[in-house]
Design a protein around this motif. Structure first.
Motif, PDB file in Angstrom:
ATOM      1  N   LEU A  13     -42.542  14.922 -28.952  1.00  0.00           N
ATOM      2  CA  LEU A  13     -43.438  13.854 -28.492  1.00  0.00           C
ATOM      3  C   LEU A  13     -44.744  13.842 -29.282  1.00  0.00           C
ATOM      4  O   LEU A  13     -45.237  12.784 -29.676  1.00  0.00           O
ATOM      5  CB  LEU A  13     -43.749  14.026 -27.010  1.00  0.00           C
ATOM      6  CG  LEU A  13     -42.771  13.387 -26.023  1.00  0.00           C
ATOM      7  CD1 LEU A  13     -43.165  13.761 -24.599  1.00  0.00           C
ATOM      8  CD2 LEU A  13     -42.786  11.872 -26.183  1.00  0.00           C
ATOM      9  N   PRO A  70     -49.119   8.786 -32.394  1.00  0.00           N
ATOM     10  CA  PRO A  70     -50.052   8.712 -33.515  1.00  0.00           C
ATOM     11  C   PRO A  70     -51.200   9.665 -33.278  1.00  0.00           C
ATOM     12  O   PRO A  70     -51.507   9.985 -32.137  1.00  0.00           O
ATOM     13  CB  PRO A  70     -50.534   7.262 -33.468  1.00  0.00           C
ATOM     14  CG  PRO A  70     -50.464   6.908 -32.023  1.00  0.00           C
ATOM     15  CD  PRO A  70     -49.280   7.647 -31.478  1.00  0.00           C
ATOM     16  N   ARG A  97     -49.062  19.389 -19.738  1.00  0.00           N
ATOM     17  CA  ARG A  97     -47.824  19.800 -19.091  1.00  0.00           C
ATOM     18  C   ARG A  97     -48.041  20.981 -18.157  1.00  0.00           C
ATOM     19  O   ARG A  97     -47.476  21.063 -17.084  1.00  0.00           O
ATOM     20  CB  ARG A  97     -46.774  20.203 -20.132  1.00  0.00           C
ATOM     21  CG  ARG A  97     -46.184  19.070 -20.914  1.00  0.00           C
ATOM     22  CD  ARG A  97     -45.359  18.200 -20.022  1.00  0.00           C
ATOM     23  NE  ARG A  97     -44.461  17.347 -20.766  1.00  0.00           N
ATOM     24  CZ  ARG A  97     -44.211  16.090 -20.440  1.00  0.00           C
ATOM     25  NH1 ARG A  97     -44.811  15.540 -19.410  1.00  0.00           N
ATOM     26  NH2 ARG A  97     -43.359  15.388 -21.145  1.00  0.00           N
ATOM     27  N   PHE A 134     -50.176   6.015 -36.580  1.00  0.00           N
ATOM     28  CA  PHE A 134     -48.741   6.256 -36.360  1.00  0.00           C
ATOM     29  C   PHE A 134     -48.083   6.862 -37.590  1.00  0.00           C
ATOM     30  O   PHE A 134     -47.994   6.225 -38.633  1.00  0.00           O
ATOM     31  CB  PHE A 134     -48.030   4.952 -36.002  1.00  0.00           C
ATOM     32  CG  PHE A 134     -47.876   4.776 -34.523  1.00  0.00           C
ATOM     33  CD1 PHE A 134     -46.908   5.506 -33.835  1.00  0.00           C
ATOM     34  CD2 PHE A 134     -48.693   3.931 -33.810  1.00  0.00           C
ATOM     35  CE1 PHE A 134     -46.773   5.377 -32.467  1.00  0.00           C
ATOM     36  CE2 PHE A 134     -48.562   3.786 -32.440  1.00  0.00           C
ATOM     37  CZ  PHE A 134     -47.600   4.506 -31.768  1.00  0.00           C
ATOM     38  N   THR A 161     -60.017  10.995 -31.223  1.00  0.00           N
ATOM     39  CA  THR A 161     -58.999  11.598 -30.354  1.00  0.00           C
ATOM     40  C   THR A 161     -58.664  10.763 -29.115  1.00  0.00           C
ATOM     41  O   THR A 161     -57.597  10.949 -28.529  1.00  0.00           O
ATOM     42  CB  THR A 161     -59.453  12.998 -29.881  1.00  0.00           C
ATOM     43  OG1 THR A 161     -60.784  12.891 -29.390  1.00  0.00           O
ATOM     44  CG2 THR A 161     -59.414  13.985 -31.021  1.00  0.00           C
ATOM     45  N   PRO A 181     -55.314   8.343 -29.420  1.00  0.00           N
ATOM     46  CA  PRO A 181     -54.101   9.170 -29.537  1.00  0.00           C
ATOM     47  C   PRO A 181     -53.777   9.934 -28.251  1.00  0.00           C
ATOM     48  O   PRO A 181     -52.615  10.026 -27.858  1.00  0.00           O
ATOM     49  CB  PRO A 181     -54.432  10.127 -30.683  1.00  0.00           C
ATOM     50  CG  PRO A 181     -55.374   9.358 -31.538  1.00  0.00           C
ATOM     51  CD  PRO A 181     -56.214   8.554 -30.578  1.00  0.00           C
ATOM     52  N   ILE A 182     -54.816  10.451 -27.559  1.00  0.00           N
ATOM     53  CA  ILE A 182     -54.545  11.216 -26.341  1.00  0.00           C
ATOM     54  C   ILE A 182     -54.021  10.293 -25.237  1.00  0.00           C
ATOM     55  O   ILE A 182     -53.049  10.621 -24.538  1.00  0.00           O
ATOM     56  CB  ILE A 182     -55.805  11.984 -25.877  1.00  0.00           C
ATOM     57  CG1 ILE A 182     -56.073  13.134 -26.842  1.00  0.00           C
ATOM     58  CG2 ILE A 182     -55.634  12.519 -24.456  1.00  0.00           C
ATOM     59  CD1 ILE A 182     -57.321  13.930 -26.538  1.00  0.00           C
ATOM     60  N   ILE A 211     -52.441   7.438 -25.656  1.00  0.00           N
ATOM     61  CA  ILE A 211     -51.078   7.041 -26.032  1.00  0.00           C
ATOM     62  C   ILE A 211     -50.094   8.186 -25.753  1.00  0.00           C
ATOM     63  O   ILE A 211     -49.008   7.983 -25.229  1.00  0.00           O
ATOM     64  CB  ILE A 211     -51.025   6.619 -27.520  1.00  0.00           C
ATOM     65  CG1 ILE A 211     -51.861   5.350 -27.731  1.00  0.00           C
ATOM     66  CG2 ILE A 211     -49.585   6.391 -27.971  1.00  0.00           C
ATOM     67  CD1 ILE A 211     -52.033   4.940 -29.176  1.00  0.00           C
ATOM     68  N   LEU A 212     -50.537   9.396 -26.090  1.00  0.00           N
ATOM     69  CA  LEU A 212     -49.683  10.565 -25.871  1.00  0.00           C
ATOM     70  C   LEU A 212     -49.345  10.744 -24.394  1.00  0.00           C
ATOM     71  O   LEU A 212     -48.184  10.957 -24.024  1.00  0.00           O
ATOM     72  CB  LEU A 212     -50.395  11.819 -26.393  1.00  0.00           C
ATOM     73  CG  LEU A 212     -49.661  13.137 -26.197  1.00  0.00           C
ATOM     74  CD1 LEU A 212     -48.552  13.276 -27.227  1.00  0.00           C
ATOM     75  CD2 LEU A 212     -50.613  14.316 -26.307  1.00  0.00           C
ATOM     76  N   VAL A 213     -50.374  10.636 -23.543  1.00  0.00           N
ATOM     77  CA  VAL A 213     -50.141  10.803 -22.109  1.00  0.00           C
ATOM     78  C   VAL A 213     -49.222   9.689 -21.597  1.00  0.00           C
ATOM     79  O   VAL A 213     -48.304   9.923 -20.804  1.00  0.00           O
ATOM     80  CB  VAL A 213     -51.484  10.820 -21.334  1.00  0.00           C
ATOM     81  CG1 VAL A 213     -51.251  10.715 -19.843  1.00  0.00           C
ATOM     82  CG2 VAL A 213     -52.251  12.099 -21.652  1.00  0.00           C
ATOM     83  N   LEU A 252     -46.960   8.042 -23.402  1.00  0.00           N
ATOM     84  CA  LEU A 252     -45.620   8.351 -23.909  1.00  0.00           C
ATOM     85  C   LEU A 252     -44.954   9.435 -23.065  1.00  0.00           C
ATOM     86  O   LEU A 252     -43.779   9.324 -22.694  1.00  0.00           O
ATOM     87  CB  LEU A 252     -45.713   8.843 -25.357  1.00  0.00           C
ATOM     88  CG  LEU A 252     -45.565   7.830 -26.479  1.00  0.00           C
ATOM     89  CD1 LEU A 252     -45.755   8.520 -27.830  1.00  0.00           C
ATOM     90  CD2 LEU A 252     -44.183   7.188 -26.419  1.00  0.00           C
ATOM     91  N   ALA A 253     -45.740  10.478 -22.759  1.00  0.00           N
ATOM     92  CA  ALA A 253     -45.186  11.604 -21.999  1.00  0.00           C
ATOM     93  C   ALA A 253     -44.771  11.157 -20.597  1.00  0.00           C
ATOM     94  O   ALA A 253     -43.746  11.599 -20.065  1.00  0.00           O
ATOM     95  CB  ALA A 253     -46.207  12.745 -21.923  1.00  0.00           C
ATOM     96  N   TYR A 255     -41.689   9.135 -20.929  1.00  0.00           N
ATOM     97  CA  TYR A 255     -40.614  10.079 -21.252  1.00  0.00           C
ATOM     98  C   TYR A 255     -40.096  10.768 -19.988  1.00  0.00           C
ATOM     99  O   TYR A 255     -38.884  10.879 -19.782  1.00  0.00           O
ATOM    100  CB  TYR A 255     -41.121  11.115 -22.261  1.00  0.00           C
ATOM    101  CG  TYR A 255     -40.163  12.251 -22.481  1.00  0.00           C
ATOM    102  CD1 TYR A 255     -39.072  12.114 -23.330  1.00  0.00           C
ATOM    103  CD2 TYR A 255     -40.338  13.470 -21.827  1.00  0.00           C
ATOM    104  CE1 TYR A 255     -38.182  13.155 -23.526  1.00  0.00           C
ATOM    105  CE2 TYR A 255     -39.457  14.510 -22.007  1.00  0.00           C
ATOM    106  CZ  TYR A 255     -38.383  14.346 -22.864  1.00  0.00           C
ATOM    107  OH  TYR A 255     -37.500  15.375 -23.034  1.00  0.00           O
TER     108      TYR A 255
END
Lengths: 179, 177
Positions: free
Chosen positions: A53, A58, A71, B18, B81, B84-85, B87-89, B91-92, B95
Motif C-alpha cells: 500500500l 503517492p 495500523r 504518484f 506530507t 500523501p498521508i 490519500i494513504l489513510v 487507500l488503507a 483496502y
C-alpha cells in the motif's frame, strides 16, 4: 496499552531513521525486524500488505512508517511514527543546509560521501530480500518481482507502470485460479 | 514567495507524487514555480541524498528553510506530507473493506512482490555505478549479509562497518597520490 507500543515505536523509528544512510529503503529491514520479529506488532502478511500500500500511494517513502503507525496504534500511532521518522533527519538537514559551504570543504564529509555508497548498495539489496521474503510465497510472485526488477534496472520510466502491470497479471492469474 | 505559496507548492508536490515524487518535486520547484534553477535544485537534492532519511523530505526541509527559515521548513514538510498521508489513510481504509475479496488479495500480493522487485532493480542500478572496486563489492556484500541474511540490527551493523569503509577510503586515497 497504547503507550506500551508508542514509546518503543517512536524510539525504533527515530534511531533507525537517523541511521538510514542512502534513503528510507535502508530502514525497511530494521523496521520489519522490530515490528514483526521483536515486538510482534504485526504479522509478515500484514507487513507485506502495508509495504504494498505504501508503495502504491503517492508521496515520499516514509509512508511505510506512517502506515505501520496507523495500523498498530491508530491516529496517535500515525502521528508518532511519521514524526519519529521525519524529525531526526530533518533536523540534520536543517543544520547541513545552513552549514553547506563549510561542509563542502570538510575532509571528513568528502571521505564519508565517498566511502558509504557501497554499504548503501548492500542495505538496499537487503531491503529487497527482506520484503521479498515477507511478500512472496509462490512462483508467480518470484516472476513478478524479477520482471519489475529487470524493467527498473534497464529503463527509466515511472516505476508505477511495471507495478501496475504486475498487479494486473496478479489479478488475472488469481481469476484463473493459480495465484 | 510567501509562506502560503511555499506550503501550497509542496502540497502540489505531494499530490503529483504518484509513483515518483522526485519527478514531481522537480516539476513543481524548477519548472512551474521556478523557485530554484536546475543547478540549485540538483545541489539541494544531492545534499538531501547524502544525509540519512528520505532525500525528498530532506530536500524539502532545506528548501523551506532557505526561503522562510525554521517556519518555512515546517510548512514545507507539512505541505509535502499532508496529502500523501490523507490519500494513504483513504487507500488503507478502502483496502480494509475489500481485503477479503480474491481479486484484492491477488492484487496486494502482486503489488508487494512487484515492489520488492522494484527495490531489487534500484539496488542493481545503483550497484552498477557504485561497485567499481573489490573493496566496494566487499563492503556491499558485508552490509547485505549482516542485514539481509543474518538479520542483525542496522545501527550496530553500520557502527561496525562504516569506520572500516572510511578507513579503506583513506588508505586507498593516500596510496593513489
Amino acid at each position: 496499552m497504547k503507550s506500551d507500543i508508542l514509546w518503543p515505536m517512536a524510539l525504533t523509528f527515530f534511531t533507525t531513521a537517523l541511521f538510514s544512510v542512502g534513503g528510507i529503503s535502508a530502514m525497511i529491514p530494521e523496521i520489519h525486524r522490530s515490528a514483526v520479529d521483536v515486538h510482534r506488532w504485526m504479522t509478515d502478511e500484514q507487513f507485506a500488505a502495508a509495504f504494498a500500500l505504501s508503495q502504491i500511494a503517492p508521496g515520499p517513502n516514509i509512508l511505510l512508517m506512517t502506515l505501520i503507525g496507523w495500523r498498530v496504534a491508530g491516529l496517535s500511532g500515525l502521528i508518532v511514527a511519521t514524526l519519529a521518522t521525519i524529525l531526526p533527519t530533518s533536523a540534520l538537514s536543517l543544520m547541513a543546509g545552513r552549514g553547506e559551504k563549510r561542509l563542502q570543504h570538510a575532509r571528513w564529509y568528502a571521505m564519508t560521501k565517498r566511502s558509504l555508497p557501497p554499504l548503501v548498495v548492500g542495505l538496499i539489496c537487503a531491503s529487497a530480500l527482506v520484503t521479498a521474503q515477507a511478500a512472496i510465497h509462490e512462483w508467480l510472485g518470484v516472476a513478478l518481482a524479477v520482471g519489475v526488477a529487470i524493467h527498473v534496472a534497464v529503463s527509466r520510466t515511472n516505476p508505477l507502470v511495471p507495478l501496475s502491470v504486475a498487479v494486473l497479471v496478479g489479478v488475472i492469474a488469481g481469476r484463473l485460479g493459480f495465484y | 514567495m510567501t509562506k502560503a505559496e511555499l506550503f501550497f507548492g509542496f502540497l502540489l508536490v505531494g499530490l503529483f507524487g504518484f509513483g515518483g515524487i522526485a519527478a514531481a518535486a522537480h516539476h513543481v520547484i524548477v519548472e512551474r514555480r521556478r523557485w530554484l534553477t536546475n543547478e540549485g535544485y540538483a545541489q539541494v537534492l544531492g545534499l538531501g541524498q547524502v544525509l540519512p532519511g528520505a532525500n525528498l523530505v530532506n530536500m524539502t526541509t532545506i528548501v523551506g528553510d532557505k526561503f522562510h527559515g525554521f517556519a518555512g521548513a515546517v510548512l514545507a514538510l507539512l505541505g509535502l506530507t499532508l496529502m500523501p498521508i490523507l490519500i494513504l489513510v483513504g487507500l488503507a481504509t478502502i483496502y480494509d473493506h475489500f481485503a477479503q475479496q480474491p481479486d484484492v488479495i491477488a492484487a496486494t500480493k502482486a503489488a508487494a512482490a512487484g515492489a520488492a522487485g522494484l527495490i531489487f532493480g534500484t539496488g542493481f542500478k545503483l550497484g552498477k555505478t557504485i561497485l567499481d572496486s573489490r573493496w566496494a563489492v566487499l563492503f556491499a556484500l558485508l552490509s547485505f549479509t549482516s542485514i539481509g541474511i543474518l538479520r542483525l540490527p542496522l545501527v550496530q551493523t553500520l557502527l561496525c562497518l562504516a569506520p572500516f569503509a572510511v578507513a579503506v577510503s583513506f588508505w586507498r586515497g593516500s596510496r593513489e597520490k
